[in-house]
Design an enzyme around this catalytic site. Structure first.
Site, PDB file in Angstrom:
ATOM      1  N   HIS A 261       0.857  -1.188   0.000  1.00 25.16           N
ATOM      2  CA  HIS A 261       0.000   0.000   0.000  1.00 25.16           C
ATOM      3  C   HIS A 261       0.886   1.229   0.000  1.00 25.16           C
ATOM      4  O   HIS A 261       1.933   1.228   0.645  1.00 25.16           O
ATOM      5  CB  HIS A 261      -0.907   0.009   1.246  1.00 25.16           C
ATOM      6  CG  HIS A 261      -2.083   0.907   1.104  1.00 25.16           C
ATOM      7  ND1 HIS A 261      -2.017   2.258   1.342  1.00 25.16           N
ATOM      8  CD2 HIS A 261      -3.356   0.640   0.718  1.00 25.16           C
ATOM      9  CE1 HIS A 261      -3.214   2.791   1.116  1.00 25.16           C
ATOM     10  NE2 HIS A 261      -4.040   1.833   0.729  1.00 25.16           N
ATOM     11  N   ASP A 315      -7.902  -5.373   0.083  1.00 30.51           N
ATOM     12  CA  ASP A 315      -8.386  -6.297  -0.946  1.00 30.51           C
ATOM     13  C   ASP A 315      -8.011  -7.758  -0.693  1.00 30.51           C
ATOM     14  O   ASP A 315      -8.444  -8.632  -1.433  1.00 30.51           O
ATOM     15  CB  ASP A 315      -7.837  -5.869  -2.322  1.00 30.51           C
ATOM     16  CG  ASP A 315      -8.501  -4.595  -2.817  1.00 30.51           C
ATOM     17  OD1 ASP A 315      -9.691  -4.407  -2.531  1.00 30.51           O
ATOM     18  OD2 ASP A 315      -7.827  -3.790  -3.484  1.00 30.51           O
TER      19      ASP A 315
HETATM   20  C1  SDX Z   1      -6.436  -0.272  -2.845  1.00 31.33           C
HETATM   21  O1  SDX Z   1      -4.656   4.236  -2.035  1.00 31.33           O
HETATM   22  C2  SDX Z   1      -5.588   3.672  -1.408  1.00 31.33           C
HETATM   23  O2  SDX Z   1      -5.979   4.099  -0.343  1.00 31.33           O
HETATM   24  C3  SDX Z   1      -6.191   2.460  -2.090  1.00 31.33           C
HETATM   25  C4  SDX Z   1      -7.153   1.593  -1.261  1.00 31.33           C
HETATM   26  C5  SDX Z   1      -8.464   2.323  -0.984  1.00 31.33           C
HETATM   27  O3  SDX Z   1      -9.134   1.991  -0.007  1.00 31.33           O
HETATM   28  O4  SDX Z   1      -8.860   3.163  -1.805  1.00 31.33           O
HETATM   29  O5  SDX Z   1      -6.574   1.203  -0.039  1.00 31.33           O
HETATM   30  C6  SDX Z   1      -7.579   0.333  -2.061  1.00 31.33           C
HETATM   31  O6  SDX Z   1      -6.269   0.107  -3.993  1.00 31.33           O
HETATM   32  C7  SDX Z   1      -5.548  -1.300  -2.223  1.00 31.33           C
HETATM   33  C8  SDX Z   1      -4.364  -1.730  -3.087  1.00 31.33           C
HETATM   34  C9  SDX Z   1      -4.775  -2.865  -4.046  1.00 31.33           C
HETATM   35  N1  SDX Z   1      -3.705  -3.230  -4.949  1.00 31.33           N
HETATM   36  C10 SDX Z   1      -3.009  -4.369  -4.866  1.00 31.33           C
HETATM   37  O7  SDX Z   1      -3.195  -5.177  -3.959  1.00 31.33           O
HETATM   38  C11 SDX Z   1      -2.037  -4.616  -5.987  1.00 31.33           C
HETATM   39  C12 SDX Z   1      -0.699  -5.067  -5.430  1.00 31.33           C
HETATM   40  N2  SDX Z   1      -0.073  -3.971  -4.715  1.00 31.33           N
HETATM   41  C13 SDX Z   1       0.694  -3.069  -5.402  1.00 31.33           C
HETATM   42  O8  SDX Z   1       0.915  -3.100  -6.755  1.00 31.33           O
HETATM   43  C14 SDX Z   1       1.240  -1.845  -4.693  1.00 31.33           C
HETATM   44  O9  SDX Z   1       1.614  -2.207  -3.399  1.00 31.33           O
HETATM   45  C15 SDX Z   1       0.293  -0.635  -4.665  1.00 31.33           C
HETATM   46  C16 SDX Z   1      -0.227  -0.285  -6.075  1.00 31.33           C
HETATM   47  C17 SDX Z   1      -0.893  -0.892  -3.764  1.00 31.33           C
HETATM   48  C18 SDX Z   1       1.092   0.570  -4.134  1.00 31.33           C
HETATM   49  O10 SDX Z   1       2.023   0.966  -5.087  1.00 31.33           O
HETATM   50  P1  SDX Z   1       3.230   1.973  -4.789  1.00 31.33           P
HETATM   51  O11 SDX Z   1       3.006   2.740  -3.575  1.00 31.33           O
HETATM   52  O12 SDX Z   1       3.465   2.719  -6.064  1.00 31.33           O
HETATM   53  O13 SDX Z   1       4.444   1.002  -4.497  1.00 31.33           O
HETATM   54  P2  SDX Z   1       5.443   0.396  -5.561  1.00 31.33           P
HETATM   55  O14 SDX Z   1       4.693  -0.399  -6.585  1.00 31.33           O
HETATM   56  O15 SDX Z   1       6.318   1.510  -6.082  1.00 31.33           O
HETATM   57  O16 SDX Z   1       6.282  -0.577  -4.673  1.00 31.33           O
HETATM   58  C19 SDX Z   1       7.298  -0.135  -3.754  1.00 31.33           C
HETATM   59  C20 SDX Z   1       8.173  -1.314  -3.463  1.00 31.33           C
HETATM   60  C21 SDX Z   1       8.739  -1.942  -4.731  1.00 31.33           C
HETATM   61  O17 SDX Z   1       9.954  -2.576  -4.370  1.00 31.33           O
HETATM   62  P3  SDX Z   1      11.344  -1.899  -4.766  1.00 31.33           P
HETATM   63  O18 SDX Z   1      11.372  -1.739  -6.267  1.00 31.33           O
HETATM   64  O19 SDX Z   1      11.374  -0.547  -4.070  1.00 31.33           O
HETATM   65  O20 SDX Z   1      12.387  -2.836  -4.245  1.00 31.33           O
HETATM   66  O21 SDX Z   1       7.448  -2.356  -2.841  1.00 31.33           O
HETATM   67  C22 SDX Z   1       7.356  -3.499  -3.704  1.00 31.33           C
HETATM   68  C23 SDX Z   1       7.726  -2.989  -5.097  1.00 31.33           C
HETATM   69  O22 SDX Z   1       8.227  -3.995  -5.891  1.00 31.33           O
HETATM   70  N3  SDX Z   1       5.954  -3.944  -3.693  1.00 31.33           N
HETATM   71  C24 SDX Z   1       5.539  -5.197  -3.879  1.00 31.33           C
HETATM   72  C25 SDX Z   1       4.161  -5.170  -3.768  1.00 31.33           C
HETATM   73  N4  SDX Z   1       3.757  -3.908  -3.497  1.00 31.33           N
HETATM   74  C26 SDX Z   1       4.857  -3.170  -3.452  1.00 31.33           C
HETATM   75  N5  SDX Z   1       6.227  -6.299  -4.157  1.00 31.33           N
HETATM   76  C27 SDX Z   1       5.491  -7.428  -4.326  1.00 31.33           C
HETATM   77  N6  SDX Z   1       4.131  -7.481  -4.217  1.00 31.33           N
HETATM   78  C28 SDX Z   1       3.454  -6.362  -3.933  1.00 31.33           C
HETATM   79  N7  SDX Z   1       2.138  -6.394  -3.834  1.00 31.33           N
END
Ligand code: SDX
Length: 393
Positions: A261, A315
């Site tokens: 998140h 989720d």
């Molecule tokens: C919702 O914003 C809100 O409030 C949203 C929400 C709401 O109520 O409205 O809470 C609802 O949208 C929940 C999120 C649902 N999405 C997912 O579950 C999809 C999987 N998660 C992600 O793709 C990700 O964590 C996000 C999209 C939720 C957040 O993205 P960010 O903040 O842009 O983070 P990022 O993708 O840049 O990741 C930062 C780091 C990375 O590692 P590094 O490159 O720095 O080493 O964290 C890692 C990412 O690779 N990472 C993950 C991961 N999420 C972040 N690695 C593996 N699996 C994951 N799910």
């Protein structure tokens, strides 16, 4: 003018001032209008919480009764909306259907009087009342059945489950569904809410505001993740496969759905409550086969990614609750939308109160002062075979 550093995804950049909700991502705290989400989940219900979010305070008994009554009265859809839905392909995603129906409301209620409190109230009531009916109607119509009319004797959440499953729901099931709606109702300036606010800032109608937010919520990085979680648990198939599945994802740098998140660096407080709700349902109706896989995945992700602050988000466990309530997987995100309409409308109203059109800046990275080249002298910048393949697709 001050120049700020460009932050992809606007991470950490305040885009508004708001008094609707508050998140502490380090401590795992979520509050709506200052009230903790655990307390609202325990003591409130979705419509009361919607009132709180939209009008800024808890309603009195009479105010709540009036609000519930108005919503009950407006649940039905115009027959032309239902006729329009008949033309939708059954294979289309319900989020696309919902987005089209929400936008279509603007055709039927075209008067726009954004400075009239009665207009705002009517739009809030219509959207909260009709969106669940649209979701349930699409589900029945794509199976070739007539939609079930709303039942005036049932409250908001029980009525939705009734319209969806064509029978009155169990009391515990309806209560748990209502808590799910409360948990999903609002979450500061997430992507779909931001989208709603940008649309609202142009002073367009509230149906366009909600339609744009529905389109934004649908993506797998946002609300669409709840559906993807179930697909992932299905693919994993057994507890024994969890670690190899996770290793494979990490090696491919694929995201684990339902984890991570932008704001929370601990387990999302909503995920904690949803997991508890899932367990309550399992106790009464039997365990879900995927639950053990989910719990094992949570442990494995914590071991491997906990140091990066990656934990279950809202989720992750919601789909396991919805499955037990008889909700089909591709309706999970529309159900999220039913709840989030409350938050979108609260932000719409807040935006209108102190509106200035959103118009950020950009950092231009292209060329400048380029010459216009006559068509005969141009060289294609595209691979012709690639273009031919695209056209053939
Ligand atoms: C919702 O914003 C809100 O409030 C949203 C929400 C709401 O109520 O409205 O809470 C609802 O949208 C929940 C999120 C649902 N999405 C997912 O579950 C999809 C999987 N998660 C992600 O793709 C990700 O964590 C996000 C999209 C939720 C957040 O993205 P960010 O903040 O842009 O983070 P990022 O993708 O840049 O990741 C930062 C780091 C990375 O590692 P590094 O490159 O720095 O080493 O964290 C890692 C990412 O690779 N990472 C993950 C991961 N999420 C972040 N690695 C593996 N699996 C994951 N799910």
């Amino acid at each position: 003018m001050t120049f700020c550093e460009y932050k992809p995804g606007l991470e950490g950049i305040p885009a508004t001032q708001s008094s609707i909700s508050y998140v502490d991502g380090q401590k795992g705290i979520l509050e709506y209008r200052g009230i903790n989400i655990e307390e609202l989940a325990k003591s409130s219900n979705f419509l009361e919480t919607s009132y709180l979010l939209i009008w800024g305070g808890l309603p009195t008994k009479d105010e709540l009764l009036d609000f519930e009554h108005e919503i009950r009265y407006h649940r039905r859809l115009k027959y032309r909306i239902r006729d329009m839905m008949k033309c939708f392909p059954e294979s289309g995603h319900p989020m696309d259907a919902l987005q089209a129906c929400a936008a279509a409301l603007g055709l039927f209620y075209s008067r726009r009087a954004l400075d009239d409190p009665a207009y705002i109230r009517a739009a809030v009531v219509r959207l909260l009342a009709k969106i669940p009916t649209m979701v349930a109607a699409f589900q029945l119509m794509r199976k070739g059945n007539d939609p079930v009319q709303p039942c005036d004797d049932l409250d908001y959440s029980a009525n939705f489950l009734y319209m969806l499953n064509e029978r009155e729901p169990d009391e515990l099931a309806a209560h748990i569904f209502d808590v799910c709606l409360t948990l999903h109702a609002e979450h500061t300036i997430n992507a779909s809410t931001f989208s709603a606010m940008v649309t609202a800032s142009t002073l367009t109608d509230p149906y366009a505001v909600v339609a744009s937010a529905v389109g934004t919520l649908a993506g797998p990085l946002h609300g669409g993740a709840n559906e993807e979680v179930i697909t992932m648990l299905e693919e994993i198939g057994s507890v024994e496969n969890v670690r190899s599945y996770l290793d494979d994802c990490l090696q491919r740098k694929a995201k684990i759905m339902g984890f991570g998140h932008r704001v929370y660096k601990v387990k999302d407080p909503r995920a904690i409550i949803l997991q508890d709700l899932a367990e309550q349902l399992f106790e009464k109706f039997g365990r879900d086969d995927y639950y053990d896989i989910a719990v094992e995945l949570e442990h494995a992700v914590e071991e491997r990614l906990g140091h990066k602050g990656i934990y279950p988000n809202v989720d992750f466990y919601s789909g396991l609750v919805y499955r037990k309530l008889g909700i089909p997987t591709d309706l999970f995100t529309p159900v999220f939308a039913i709840a989030r309409v409350a938050g979108w409308l609260a932000h719409w109203k807040e935006q209108l109160a102190e509106n200035r059109i959103f118009r950020p800046t950009q950092i231009y990275t292209g060329t400048r002062n380029a010459s216009y080249i006559p068509i005969e002298q141009r060289q294609s910048t595209h691979d012709r075979a690639f273009l031919a393949a695209l056209i053939a697709e």
